[in-house]
Scaffold this active site. Structure first.
Site, PDB file in Angstrom:
ATOM      1  N   HIS A   1       7.886  39.128  18.417  1.00 51.92           N
ATOM      2  CA  HIS A   1       7.282  39.368  17.201  1.00 51.92           C
ATOM      3  C   HIS A   1       5.870  40.010  17.128  1.00 51.92           C
ATOM      4  O   HIS A   1       5.210  39.994  16.230  1.00 51.92           O
ATOM      5  CB  HIS A   1       7.550  38.182  16.145  1.00 51.92           C
ATOM      6  CG  HIS A   1       8.897  37.747  15.800  1.00 51.92           C
ATOM      7  ND1 HIS A   1       9.650  38.179  14.964  1.00 51.92           N
ATOM      8  CD2 HIS A   1       9.563  36.824  16.765  1.00 51.92           C
ATOM      9  CE1 HIS A   1      10.641  37.547  14.944  1.00 51.92           C
ATOM     10  NE2 HIS A   1      10.780  37.021  16.276  1.00 51.92           N
TER      11      HIS A   1
ATOM     12  N   GLY B   1      -6.366  30.678  47.620  1.00 56.62           N
ATOM     13  CA  GLY B   1      -6.424  29.992  46.215  1.00 56.62           C
ATOM     14  C   GLY B   1      -5.090  30.374  45.249  1.00 56.62           C
ATOM     15  O   GLY B   1      -4.461  29.389  45.004  1.00 56.62           O
ATOM     16  N   ARG B   2      -4.667  31.662  45.363  1.00 51.29           N
ATOM     17  CA  ARG B   2      -3.477  32.101  44.443  1.00 51.29           C
ATOM     18  C   ARG B   2      -2.108  31.439  44.963  1.00 51.29           C
ATOM     19  O   ARG B   2      -1.192  31.593  44.519  1.00 51.29           O
ATOM     20  CB  ARG B   2      -3.461  33.308  43.793  1.00 51.29           C
ATOM     21  CG  ARG B   2      -3.533  34.552  45.026  1.00 51.29           C
ATOM     22  CD  ARG B   2      -4.150  35.851  44.747  1.00 51.29           C
ATOM     23  NE  ARG B   2      -4.338  36.746  45.730  1.00 51.29           N
ATOM     24  CZ  ARG B   2      -5.305  36.940  46.206  1.00 51.29           C
ATOM     25  NH1 ARG B   2      -6.070  36.126  45.898  1.00 51.29           N
ATOM     26  NH2 ARG B   2      -5.312  37.861  47.139  1.00 51.29           N
TER      27      ARG B   2
ATOM     28  N   LYS C   1     -11.929  26.122  46.406  1.00 51.39           N
ATOM     29  CA  LYS C   1     -11.642  26.193  47.884  1.00 51.39           C
ATOM     30  C   LYS C   1     -13.212  26.402  48.753  1.00 51.39           C
ATOM     31  O   LYS C   1     -13.549  25.861  49.641  1.00 51.39           O
ATOM     32  CB  LYS C   1     -10.787  27.247  48.298  1.00 51.39           C
ATOM     33  CG  LYS C   1     -10.329  27.577  49.657  1.00 51.39           C
ATOM     34  CD  LYS C   1      -9.403  28.642  49.709  1.00 51.39           C
ATOM     35  CE  LYS C   1      -9.362  29.102  51.116  1.00 51.39           C
ATOM     36  NZ  LYS C   1      -8.656  30.288  51.267  1.00 51.39           N
TER      37      LYS C   1
ATOM     38  N   LYS D   1     -19.478  38.828  40.878  1.00 49.43           N
ATOM     39  CA  LYS D   1     -20.091  37.574  41.073  1.00 49.43           C
ATOM     40  C   LYS D   1     -21.369  37.618  41.454  1.00 49.43           C
ATOM     41  O   LYS D   1     -22.321  36.806  40.711  1.00 49.43           O
ATOM     42  CB  LYS D   1     -19.122  36.906  42.105  1.00 49.43           C
ATOM     43  CG  LYS D   1     -17.784  36.134  41.688  1.00 49.43           C
ATOM     44  CD  LYS D   1     -17.502  35.272  42.730  1.00 49.43           C
ATOM     45  CE  LYS D   1     -15.983  35.007  42.763  1.00 49.43           C
ATOM     46  NZ  LYS D   1     -15.345  34.346  43.660  1.00 49.43           N
TER      47      LYS D   1
ATOM     48  N   GLU E   1      -4.428  40.103  41.889  1.00 52.28           N
ATOM     49  CA  GLU E   1      -5.528  39.954  42.894  1.00 52.28           C
ATOM     50  C   GLU E   1      -5.078  40.064  44.178  1.00 52.28           C
ATOM     51  O   GLU E   1      -5.891  40.442  45.174  1.00 52.28           O
ATOM     52  CB  GLU E   1      -5.936  38.577  42.761  1.00 52.28           C
ATOM     53  CG  GLU E   1      -7.646  38.118  43.187  1.00 52.28           C
ATOM     54  CD  GLU E   1      -7.913  36.879  42.781  1.00 52.28           C
ATOM     55  OE1 GLU E   1      -7.507  35.791  43.208  1.00 52.28           O
ATOM     56  OE2 GLU E   1      -8.938  36.815  42.067  1.00 52.28           O
TER      57      GLU E   1
ATOM     58  N   GLU F   1     -18.447  28.973  38.258  1.00 56.21           N
ATOM     59  CA  GLU F   1     -17.760  28.260  36.784  1.00 56.21           C
ATOM     60  C   GLU F   1     -17.612  26.797  37.326  1.00 56.21           C
ATOM     61  O   GLU F   1     -17.921  25.969  36.730  1.00 56.21           O
ATOM     62  CB  GLU F   1     -16.462  29.070  36.623  1.00 56.21           C
ATOM     63  CG  GLU F   1     -16.676  30.289  36.131  1.00 56.21           C
ATOM     64  CD  GLU F   1     -16.755  31.508  37.114  1.00 56.21           C
ATOM     65  OE1 GLU F   1     -17.079  31.132  38.117  1.00 56.21           O
ATOM     66  OE2 GLU F   1     -16.581  32.556  36.604  1.00 56.21           O
TER      67      GLU F   1
HETATM   68  O1  F6P Z   1     -11.586  35.177  41.395  1.00 54.05           O
HETATM   69  C1  F6P Z   1     -11.803  35.043  42.666  1.00 54.05           C
HETATM   70  C2  F6P Z   1     -11.369  33.719  43.398  1.00 54.05           C
HETATM   71  O2  F6P Z   1     -11.988  33.962  44.745  1.00 54.05           O
HETATM   72  C3  F6P Z   1      -9.892  33.508  43.364  1.00 54.05           C
HETATM   73  O3  F6P Z   1      -9.223  34.154  44.309  1.00 54.05           O
HETATM   74  C4  F6P Z   1      -9.925  32.152  43.969  1.00 54.05           C
HETATM   75  O4  F6P Z   1      -8.783  31.398  43.132  1.00 54.05           O
HETATM   76  C5  F6P Z   1     -10.891  31.688  42.579  1.00 54.05           C
HETATM   77  O5  F6P Z   1     -12.027  32.576  42.667  1.00 54.05           O
HETATM   78  C6  F6P Z   1     -11.523  30.287  42.837  1.00 54.05           C
HETATM   79  O6  F6P Z   1     -12.156  30.217  43.939  1.00 54.05           O
HETATM   80  P1  F6P Z   1     -12.570  29.039  44.505  1.00 54.05           P
HETATM   81  O7  F6P Z   1     -11.319  27.942  44.822  1.00 54.05           O
HETATM   82  O8  F6P Z   1     -13.201  29.110  45.762  1.00 54.05           O
HETATM   83  O9  F6P Z   1     -13.456  28.208  43.535  1.00 54.05           O
END
Ligand code: F6P
Length: 557
Positions: free
Chosen positions: A390, A272-273, A210, A512, A358, A216
């Site tokens: 289990h 995002g979620r 987003k 971050k 979150e 990452e």
């Molecule tokens: O972990 C924080 C966060 O901002 C989440 O809310 C989001 O889903 C994720 O990182 C990924 O963010 P982006 O879609 O901006 O890469």
């Protein structure tokens, strides 16, 4: 002015009520009311049955919560969401993910600006359809003319776990031969393990971020980009055949160097979620086909309608939110488990973990005050039945912690080899029974046979452990959409009652930012000199020594 829940009259009454019934036994509740199920279950269109009768509640409990919802003007919050006010006020944004699935234009009239939004949503949907069909028909070719057979979604958090969870959950609806992969971790073992076995010629990447600033995702996208370019001897045009990008950050996205047509823009008001119905769902559409993707949206929409229009106590998301607050805030049962009795719902507990924790894991309230007198989000965790039985169920049955659980199961499952579905569901039903009633189910608690010594506490099951049972007719696209939307609204309701803003996530930002600074220390390739810390951050003695220990071995290896 938003209300601090614990300062309301209704909360005080709930507390008195809690004190008067806190020792109540679920067993006695059922003994007293033979038809308890009727009063404490809701049937959603014969597709999802939610039984919440095995809880430590009376009708009075629910009515007291209803008073609380009235006292905090819950309806106003819903109204604010529906008309597009900036309820995500720390980021100055509305929260409109429900519009993404409003194909019948029910919510469109709420705000004139929704008309433009709707056009964008429709355009995006047509684009998803076009793109899905091109790939599935074999018309979309790799740069060297090969058919695409590998789809790799790169994203993290909400840009990964939603599609990953849904693609797995609906894997029996996947009728094509596309291989679906999800890459998320910055640990390049993740991407290397996948790329090592694939050929760029028939691979397409869907980069989902987003913000398009997430370390990452950018790192993995860069590795993927180089992998493709290396193969095609740096011909940048090849990227158009092998990359799709989904983001709300247009200016950063274009820098990736692909055709604008390959870029999907997601609105800023989709968290995002909460994004599985947006273009972040492309991988879902590819896996199950566009028509099934639409069914997923329709199922979510019908649950939206249920939430926005049902009275409080006939409202599944509201009931689940109430129960969660009841246990987390009055009984101090601070964790909640999601137990899915379905192999394909493997990622559901993790998905709900992000959704809940979150969204509502916050210690500042809507008015900007620290919250220290009540609990916000419970800790959400879980697993897959019967495997989890289990592993950690010992604690659920006899541990000193009491963990309210949601049991989720499916009725119609075609995989019933050797009656395995019936065996699975026998476990499903038996666990909630055992948790609620303990060994009282058996006459005089004699569950082990004639040799039972009733004074033997090791084999005693006290029961009285609360559960909700969510029975889904079939885990199909429509019902899965409803199930996810159900939990989205549960979390939203919880947030309102707890007086917190559920749609930001500032708590992940500090870590971050700091990791970028520490990265520069790790890159130094030498022992860190405390005096030379020019970054002006507090480098504590623990972290300082840990980094030096790491550098010493990493760079001399
Ligand atoms: O972990 C924080 C966060 O901002 C989440 O809310 C989001 O889903 C994720 O990182 C990924 O963010 P982006 O879609 O901006 O890469």
């Amino acid at each position: 002015m938003f209300k601090n829940p614990i300062k309301t009259k209704s909360w005080l009454k709930l507390n008195d009520h809690y004190l008067s019934i806190k020792n109540i036994k679920i067993f006695d509740l059922f003994k007293k009311d033979e038809k308890r199920f009727n009063n404490f279950s809701i049937n959603f269109n014969n597709n999802i049955l939610v039984d919440f009768s095995k809880n430590r509640i009376l009708l009075e409990t629910l009515n007291l919560f209803k008073n609380l919802l009235d006292e905090i003007n819950f309806k106003n919050y819903i109204y604010s969401m529906l008309i597009g006010e900036n309820i995500n006020f720390t980021e100055n944004k509305p929260v409109l993910h429900f519009l993404l699935r409003d194909r019948k234009n029910i919510f469109l009239k709420n705000n004139s600006s929704f008309l433009d939004i709707k056009k964008d949503i429709d355009t995006n949907l047509s684009k998803i359809k076009f793109f899905t069909e091109k790939i599935l028909n074999g018309e979309w070719l790799g740069y060297s003319g090969k058919r695409i057979t590998n789809i790799i979604n790169i994203g993290i958090g909400g840009s990964d776990i939603g599609p990953r969870m849904i693609v797995k959950a609906l894997s029996s609806y996947k009728k094509n031969d596309l291989n679906m992969y999800f890459i998320s971790n910055i640990d390049s073992t993740d991407i290397i393990n996948i790329l090592n076995k694939l050929n760029p010629e028939n691979t397409i990447f869907i980069i989902c971020s987003k913000t398009f600033t997430t370390l990452e995702t950018l790192n993995n996208a860069k590795i993927a980009r180089e992998w493709v370019l290396n193969f095609y001897k740096n011909k940048e045009k090849s990227l158009n055949h092998h990359f799709i990008l989904v983001s709300s950050n247009f200016s950063e996205s274009v820098k990736f160097g692909i055709n604008l047509n390959n870029i999907f823009i997601v609105h800023d008001w989709v968290g995002g979620r909460y994004s599985f119905c947006s273009a972040f769902g492309i991988s879902i559409s590819l896996a199950i086909g566009f028509n099934n993707f639409i069914k997923l949206l329709d199922g979510a929409h019908d649950m939206d309608l249920h939430f926005f229009s049902s009275s409080y106590l006939n409202n599944i998301p509201i009931i689940l939110a109430i129960l969660s607050i009841w246990y987390n805030n009055f009984f101090n049962f601070n964790t909640e488990a999601v137990l899915a009795y379905h192999e394909n719902l493997f990622y559901l507990p993790i998905y709900l973990q992000q959704l809940g924790m979150e969204s509502n894991g916050k210690y500042v309230d809507y008015n900007g005050n620290y919250i220290n007198k009540y609990n916000t989000s419970p800790i959400i965790w879980g697993g897959i039945g019967t495997v989890a039985q289990h592993s950690f169920y010992q604690l659920l049955h006899q541990g000193t912690h009491i963990v309210p659980c949601d049991f989720i199961g499916e009725i119609i499952n075609i995989n019933n080899i050797n009656n395995s579905h019936l065996k699975l569901m026998s476990n499903f039903f038996s666990q909630t029974q055992a948790l609620a009633f303990g060994d009282k189910i058996f006459k005089e608690g004699n569950w082990i046979g004639n040799n039972l010594n009733n004074s033997n506490k090791f084999i005693k099951f006290k029961g009285n452990r609360p559960t909700n049972t969510i029975l889904v007719k079939k885990i199909n696209p429509y019902n899965l959409g409803s199930l996810i939307s159900l939990y989205e609204h549960k979390i939203f309701t919880q947030g309102i009652i707890l007086n917190i803003s559920s749609f930001d996530q500032w708590g992940v930002e500090l870590g971050k930012k700091l990791s970028n600074v520490l990265f520069s220390f790790l890159k130094q390739k030498s022992i860190l000199q405390k005096k030379k810390n020019k970054k002006n951050i507090y480098l504590d003695n623990s972290t300082f020594n840990l980094i030096n220990f790491f550098n010493k071995f990493f760079f001399n290896n």
